[in-house]
Structure formats: C-alpha cells, structure tokens
Enzyme design. Structure first.
Site, PDB file in Angstrom:
ATOM      1  CG  HIS A 370     -24.547 -41.375  12.113  1.00 55.10           C
ATOM      2  ND1 HIS A 370     -25.664 -42.052  11.689  1.00 55.10           N
ATOM      3  CD2 HIS A 370     -23.535 -42.278  12.059  1.00 55.10           C
ATOM      4  CE1 HIS A 370     -25.355 -43.304  11.413  1.00 55.10           C
ATOM      5  NE2 HIS A 370     -24.068 -43.466  11.633  1.00 55.10           N
ATOM      6  CE  LYS A 561     -37.974 -38.108  16.394  1.00 52.11           C
ATOM      7  NZ  LYS A 561     -37.237 -39.034  15.526  1.00 52.11           N
ATOM      8  NE  ARG A 562     -29.302 -38.347  20.667  1.00 48.38           N
ATOM      9  CZ  ARG A 562     -28.848 -37.225  20.105  1.00 48.38           C
ATOM     10  NH1 ARG A 562     -28.444 -36.215  20.852  1.00 48.38           N
ATOM     11  NH2 ARG A 562     -28.788 -37.123  18.794  1.00 48.38           N
ATOM     12  CE  LYS A 567     -32.512 -36.770  18.340  1.00 49.32           C
ATOM     13  NZ  LYS A 567     -32.636 -37.367  16.994  1.00 49.32           N
ATOM     14  CB  THR A 669     -33.979 -45.521  12.172  1.00 47.92           C
ATOM     15  OG1 THR A 669     -33.568 -45.387  13.535  1.00 47.92           O
ATOM     16  CG2 THR A 669     -32.776 -45.432  11.255  1.00 47.92           C
ATOM     17  CE  LYS A 673     -36.011 -48.360  14.624  1.00 48.86           C
ATOM     18  NZ  LYS A 673     -35.174 -47.726  15.642  1.00 48.86           N
TER      19      LYS A 673
END
Length: 820
Positions: A370, A561-562, A567, A669, A673
């Site tokens: 991942h 998100k985390r 990110k 993901t 969504k």
C-alpha cells in the site's frame, strides 16, 4: 454416572424477513428477555441493543449455513490478515444488506422509537485509521457479496485509534471507548484460544530422522481468544466471519505478590497482556513503543496462523495441501511476520522439512503493498527482533541464505542487488526488512492502482522484481456501493432507481445507464436537490457540533484524509490563504462562495501533521471572523474524523480534493466515494486518480500539477523551490503572511519553520505545484458558475464509477491470486 446424550442435528427455526408488526414483537421480546427492561423505562441505548439483536438473529441463520456449506464442500478459503478493519457502524449496513430497512423503521415507529436517533448512538468500531482499514472493511463485505468463503483476522482493540478533540486548535488524543458498554454484534469463542509466546531460548535436539530439531522455550506467554463478528453480504446471501483477537494473561493475578502487599505488581502480567490489544498504532518513537508494536503484530499473526492450520487439519487435509485449500492475503507489511510464523509451525511443530515448508508457505501467502514510502514498509532492529522472537530470527536468516545464495549463483546478482533484496538492512543499524520478507514469502505481490504497481517495479521493489519478474500484479482498489451509495446517500439511490431502474443495486456497472440523463435539465434539477439536502444535513452537523453556520448554497470543497505532508493538506490551506487575500483585495470580482472543509487525524508523534491541523484551525479563525470576506469563504476543520462522519461528508461534497504529491499515493478510495456521490474531483495524476480520469473522461475531472515522472526528475536534478516561490506573487504573499504570524498572533514564529521547509527543500512539491493548483481552482469556479455544465459533469462521475466497486476488485483477486 451421567450419560452423554447422542448428538442430534435439529433444524433451527429460520427467521425470514418479517413484516413490521412481527419485527416490533421481536424487538419487545429482546428488550424484555435479553436486556431485562420494560418499555416504559427503556433508554435509547436499550432500544438500540434490542434492535441489533433482532437483526443479528437473522444474520446468524445464514452465517451458520455459509459455514456449514464451506465445511461440507471442503473448498478453498481466503484468510485476510489486516492490522486494521475500519468497519464503522454496522446496524444500517446489516439492515440494508438484509432488506430490512423500511420494515424495521416502521416497526420502531410503532413502538414510538425513532430509528435515526438510536442508530446514531451505535459507536464506531475504533479498529482502523484510514484508507487501509476502510479498504479491509469493504473487502470483507464484498467477499461475502460475491460468495467467497473468507475470514478476516485482526485485533480487537479496546480503545483502537484515539478520539480526536481540539484544544485551542491543537489536536488532543483521547482514548476511544467504543467497547465500554459491550458489543452486541460479537461472539466470544473461548474454544478458539491459543498461546502466543515471546522471548526465551531455542534448544537443538535430534529428530527421528537424525536431523536437528529446534525447540523454542518461550520465556513469556499470553492467551489469544477469538471474538467473531458476522460480515453480511448484499441481500444477505452469504455471511463471512471477522475474527478479532483479544489478549489475556496465563495467570490473571500473582496471588503471592498480592498477599505480600504488592497489589499493583500482582497485576503486572494482566496489564502486560492487555496492553497488546488496547491501542492501534502505539507511538513507536521510543524503544518500548517499537517493542509493543512488534508484540502486537506477532500476537495477532501467531493466533491467526495457529487457527488457520488447526482448521485446515481438522477437515482431514494434509499440510502439503495447504496451497490448494488456504489463501492468506497480507494487507500491507504489518502481518509480514506471518511468513516466518507459518514456517515455524510447519518445521518445528509439524516436522516438515525446511524446503518443503518454504514451498508450502510461499504458495499460500500473497501480499498487498500500500505504499512507496520506504519508511512505511516497516523494519525492526535485529536485537529487538532476536530477543523477542529468537526462533523467528533464526528462520529469517535461513530464508535469507536460501534466497541470496540462489540470487548470487543462479541469477548473477551483484553486491548492490544482494544488499537491496536482503532481509537484513545493513545501511545503518541492522534491521529486519518486513516488506522484503512479505515479498519473498508470497507467490503474488499486488499494487492497488495501475500507477502504483508500475512504480513498485521501478522503486521500492525493483531488485526483487528483477529476481521474481512474474510476481507483481495490479489490483486497483474499490469501494462497496452498498455502504458508500445506498446506505450513506439513500435519496440519491432512490433517484437513480427512478431514472435507470434497480439493476445497479446488484451490478454497479449498470450505473453507466445514467449517462443518458447527464444533460437532462429535469434530472439535473432533481440531482441538485438531493445534493442540496445532503449539504443541509452536513451544515446542521457542523452547527450542532461546532456552532459554525454554513451556507449550503456555497460550494462545499472537502478534503478528508489522514493528515500527512504527502497528502498536501498544506497546499490546500496555503491556496485558501491566497484566495482570502484575493477576495479582500478585489471585492469587485464575482467570487464563487466556498466552504473549505477538512477532517482527519495526525499520528500522535508526527509533529508537522499536528502543526498543519493547528494551521487549518488558525486560518479558519481569522477568515471566518473577517467581515471583508462577506461570507464568500469559510474554513472548517471537523474533529474526530471516522466512518460515520465520512458518511455525512461524502454525499455533501461538491468538490473532492485528491491532491497528493504525484507518485506517493498508492491508490486512494476517498476519491472513488466522492465521485460516486456526484462530486467533481480536483487532483493530481496520482494513485487511482489516473484510472478515474480514464473512466469518467478528461473533461469530467480537473487534473493539475506534475506527474510522478516529473516529480522524480525534478528531485533528481535538484529542486529549487525558491525560484518557484519568487515567480508566484500569490504564493509568496501567502507564505509570508503565514510565516510572519498573521494567523498566529499569540506565537508569531509558530509556522516559520514549516514555511521554511517549503523554501529550503519542498520535498512534497507544494511550491512547485501551487500555481497549477490555484489555476485549477479558478477553472473549478468557472465550471460552477455554469450550473448545467457542473451537473452534467458530476452526474457523469456517478454514472461512470461502477468499475470502482470493490466487488470487481475482489473478483480479480480471486481469479488471479486466490482461486477460492
């Protein structure tokens, strides 16, 4: 003498789907006889538990039938090992999959109980952090839906991931107490208990064949006890098992110490055992934290492997048949120690020859990677690993010798290549590389998006890919449409059924029929009305939790998100500051009203991530109270992000922020969504964004910034962020205002170092991508002002997301890897 009665298999009364009156009667029966309450004094929590028990009864029938059929067929099972299962609340999910939603609502209404009120009381299971854990939960649901016999294995965390609160804008971590009042979904399986050992010594004896046998004399032992939760597939046709392990001591209390007056010390074995299953991802900045993490991972892997081997042999199979009957999927590197634990069980406990055991093991395991971040692949200091798992350290060296000798003699690997594939990293303090172990010990290694899989071959596993060129394959992630459309967005689901019929409920690819309605003005109006209602719901949640009023007519621009630098929540915040300056400087322009919403948790020891949360809250405080903004811009950071919060935020999003540094997000993901629920994506060509662009069409997604190849080239050539900053007036001004303390008047130097990092190295390409990102945001504004064009694009996003169902992903896993 008491005679044991003959075992008789009596048919159980099957609970078929009932009408509301029958359901109401069952709820009253559970309330009375299982909870011991009269309806007059029952609390909302009592009604919730009674309702769960009624739903659970219907699941159990299929659960037992599914298990019986698998035993009778003696078919191949899939075992999914994951340190996280972010399952969220289960009541709505189970009711929806069983087709009970409408009848149960009516049943509760007849009892003067509001379903939404009690459903909101169900705690989120704190068993995961972000995408990794949510993916595992989606996969469990999809495996049941596509009729694959499967077990999920993980840890029954008492507190799990922390509960996030804000104190003056700073993240504060508090224990999550989701198990405080029990869990009516789970069943304790005391018969499925196993001893898990640590430390001690390894003794050598001579086996019956004259070969040496190794006996691990464990210095410490704990008991792993199973707790099973049913995982219900769509329409309730199959139910699989999520088995979570709880740790207990061999001796709960040391009576000698207690009687001697050492009342605290007498419980040290209990405390030591229970610490294994208290917290997800304990901070590993200290040696004690590292040890606890390794203990946790071995605990659940050892218990799971013992359980798998026991079940396999119990059905009359031989160990040589394991690859034909057992498929074990490692979800990331956390369960990688399973490879050597299975080798230990085969070689030491069952007497299988080492080479035969390696063949059995490597044909049984497969590994999902991942991450491309080397530091996230996990490695353990050799002294720690050897002290805690002495026999496993011997096996690591034996496996390493086998692989390296073959690579040198038969494949001509040079010294550099040998160093790269070795299980022992010797570049600094010697460490055991768990990513390499998972790769060597598996017959299949998959990435989770097309881009990620290709980058695996070129970066973190390039030399192992050279050694095993056929092992790496791609399985792009997916999401379950049951949870992320039907359950979280029922109004949109109803609208879709009205427009294209119900076929998409069973086959998400049928959503493509919605394309015909993308330019239909009447349908666009209905689609917009659903989105507006979802935005009103989110606005109500923000108002009740935080006292902040949001305008649902504004664009809801969401990044959930985390919190991590790759990110790039920081890029989003800096562009927000630049937009703030522009709105104030040019009030004459026709600005699009925006609400910027953030949510996510930072790892407790990740300083910069926690600082980014503080910055988001500081920026929100300044912007939201500045009258010159005239309500055109608001910023909100919603605390304690979890599945239930996502189920409200995802349907309400107009714009989905998927802006990671290209080449660093494995898949994502959340992007799927949001798009499924009719949001436009702004993003880089990273992870699954690449495939989303291909499916929804370039014209229906807003892509900006450098590609993964360009990022790699710029880093290799030497990135000069100062030049990019000097060339961008808006970026320069935003960085200056943040660094100088405009948003932190109580501590003007609070963000100086964070901003200096962008000037000095800009590893995550915030400065490099800023102008492209700002320009893309203005492109989004232009699309928003053309209402018909906006909804045409967002409807097509919903229509073209069927391929990203986790059902498709699981079918690909099964066809190419598991063959269950």
């Amino acid at each position: 003498m008491i005679k044991t009665p003959h075992k008789v298999d009596l048919p159980l009364p099957k609970r078929e789907v009932s009408d509301p009156d029958a359901l109401a009667g069952e709820i009253m029966e559970k309330l009375t006889y299982s909870i011991g309450k009269d309806a007059k004094v029952a609390t909302p929590h009592d009604w919730l538990t009674a309702t769960i028990l009624v739903v659970r009864d219907r699941i159990i029938d299929t659960w037992m039938e599914s298990t019986r059929n698998t035993y009778m067929n003696n078919g191949k099972r899939v075992y999914y090992l994951s340190l996280e299962f972010l399952i969220g609340r289960l009541l709505r999910d189970a009711m929806s999959n069983l087709g009970l939603m409408d009848d149960m609502r009516q049943a509760l209404q007849s009892l003067s109980v509001e379903f939404d009120v009690i459903a909101g009381l169900e705690p989120d299971a704190a068993l995961g952090n972000g995408g990794l854990g949510r993916l595992a939960a989606c996969f469990m649901e999809s495996m049941a839906t596509v009729n694959i016999p499967a077990y999920g294995y993980g840890i029954r965390y008492v507190h799990g991931l922390f509960r996030q609160q804000m104190a003056e804008g700073w993240q504060v971590e508090l224990p999550e107490s989701w198990l405080a009042h029990g869990n009516p979904w789970e069943f304790e399986r005391r018969e499925s208990s196993y001893e898990v050992g640590y430390c001690g010594t390894v003794e050598t004896t001579e086996g019956p064949d004259g070969e040496p046998r190794y006996v691990w004399k464990q210095g410490e032992r704990v008991i792993a006890t199973a707790f099973d939760t049913p995982a219900v597939g769509w329409r309730g046709e199959r139910v699989n098992t999520l088995r979570l392990w709880s740790a207990q001591p061999i001796d709960p209390i040391l009576l000698d110490a207690f009687n001697a007056g050492d009342h605290i010390g007498a419980l040290r074995e209990s405390n030591k055992a229970e610490s294994l299953t208290r917290v997800l991802y304990p901070a590993d900045a200290t040696p004690a934290g590292q040890e606890l993490r390794l203990r946790q991972e071995f605990f659940f892997c050892s218990a799971s492997l013992q359980d798998i081997v026991r079940r396999h042999l119990q059905q009359g199979n031989t160990l040589a048949q394991m690859p034909d009957k057992v498929a074990i999927q490692l979800n990331d590197t956390h369960p990688a120690v399973s490879v050597v634990e299975l080798m230990r069980l085969l070689v030491d406990v069952h007497g299988v020859a080492f080479n035969d055991a390696w063949e059995i093991s490597s044909k049984t395991f497969s590994y999902t990677n991942h991450t491309l971040l080397p530091e996230a692949l996990e490695s353990w200091p050799v002294p720690l690993f050897e002290r805690l798992l002495p026999r496993h350290m011997q096996l690591v060296y034996a496996i390493n010798a086998k692989i390296l000798l073959d690579a040198r003699k038969n494949r001509g690997f040079n010294d550099h290549e040998i160093r790269q594939i070795s299980l022992i990293d010797e570049s600094g303090d010697r460490r055991v590389r768990m990513g390499n172990l998972a790769f060597m010990g598996s017959h299949s290694i998959n990435g989770v998006s097309a881009l990620h899989t290709e980058l695996m071959k070129e970066t973190v596993f390039s030399d192992l890919h050279k050694l095993y060129p056929t092992r790496i394959n791609n399985k792009t992630n997916g999401i379950t449409p049951r949870r992320w459309l039907m359950q979280c967005n029922p109004d949109l689901t109803d609208l879709l059924k009205e427009a294209i019929g119900p076929a998409f409920l069973d086959d998400a690819t049928k959503l493509k029929d919605l394309d015909a309605f993308a330019d239909d003005a009447a349908f666009q109006q209905k689609f917009a009305a659903v989105k507006f209602a979802n935005k009103q719901k989110l606005a109500g949640l923000v108002a009740s939790r935080m006292g902040i009023k949001l305008d649902p007519h504004a664009m809801f621009d969401i990044q959930i998100k985390r919190i991590h630098e790759y990110k790039r929540q920081l890029l989003n915040i800096i562009e927000t500051v630049a937009l703030f300056d522009q709105i104030r400087s040019h009030p004459e322009r026709d600005w699009v009203p925006r609400v910027k919403l953030f949510a996510g948790k930072a790892a407790p020891s990740y300083h910069n991530a926690k600082l980014i949360i503080k910055l988001a809250n500081d920026v929100a405080r300044v912007i939201n109270t500045d009258p010159s903004v005239r309500g055109l811009l608001k910023v909100v950071f919603i605390p304690n992000y979890n599945v239930s919060l996502a189920e409200v935020m995802v349907p309400a999003a107009d714009l989905s922020e998927q802006i990671s540094t290209a080449g660093m997000e494995a898949s994502g993901t959340g992007n799927m969504k949001f798009a499924l629920n009719g949001a436009l994506t702004i993003g880089t060509l990273d992870g699954a964004n690449v495939e989303m662009r291909d499916h929804v069409g370039e014209e229906n997604i807003v892509i900006f910034g450098m590609t993964a190849d360009e990022v790699g080239r710029v880093r290799a050539e030497g990135h000069n962020p100062r030049a990019a900053i000097d060339a961008s007036r808006e970026l320069q001004q935003a960085l200056s205002s943040i660094a100088s303390g405009v948003f932190s008047p109580d501590d003007r130097d609070r963000y100086a170092e964070l901003m200096q990092g962008i000037y000095q190295h800009d590893w995550f390409m915030v400065a490099a991508d800023f102008d492209a990102y700002a320009q893309a945001q203005r492109q989004v504004d232009d699309i928003w002002t053309d209402t018909s064009a906006w909804y045409s694009k967002t409807i097509r996003n919903t229509a073209r997301m069927g391929w990203f169902s986790s059902d498709r992903t699981i079918r690909q896993y099964n066809a190419d890897i598991w063959r269950a």
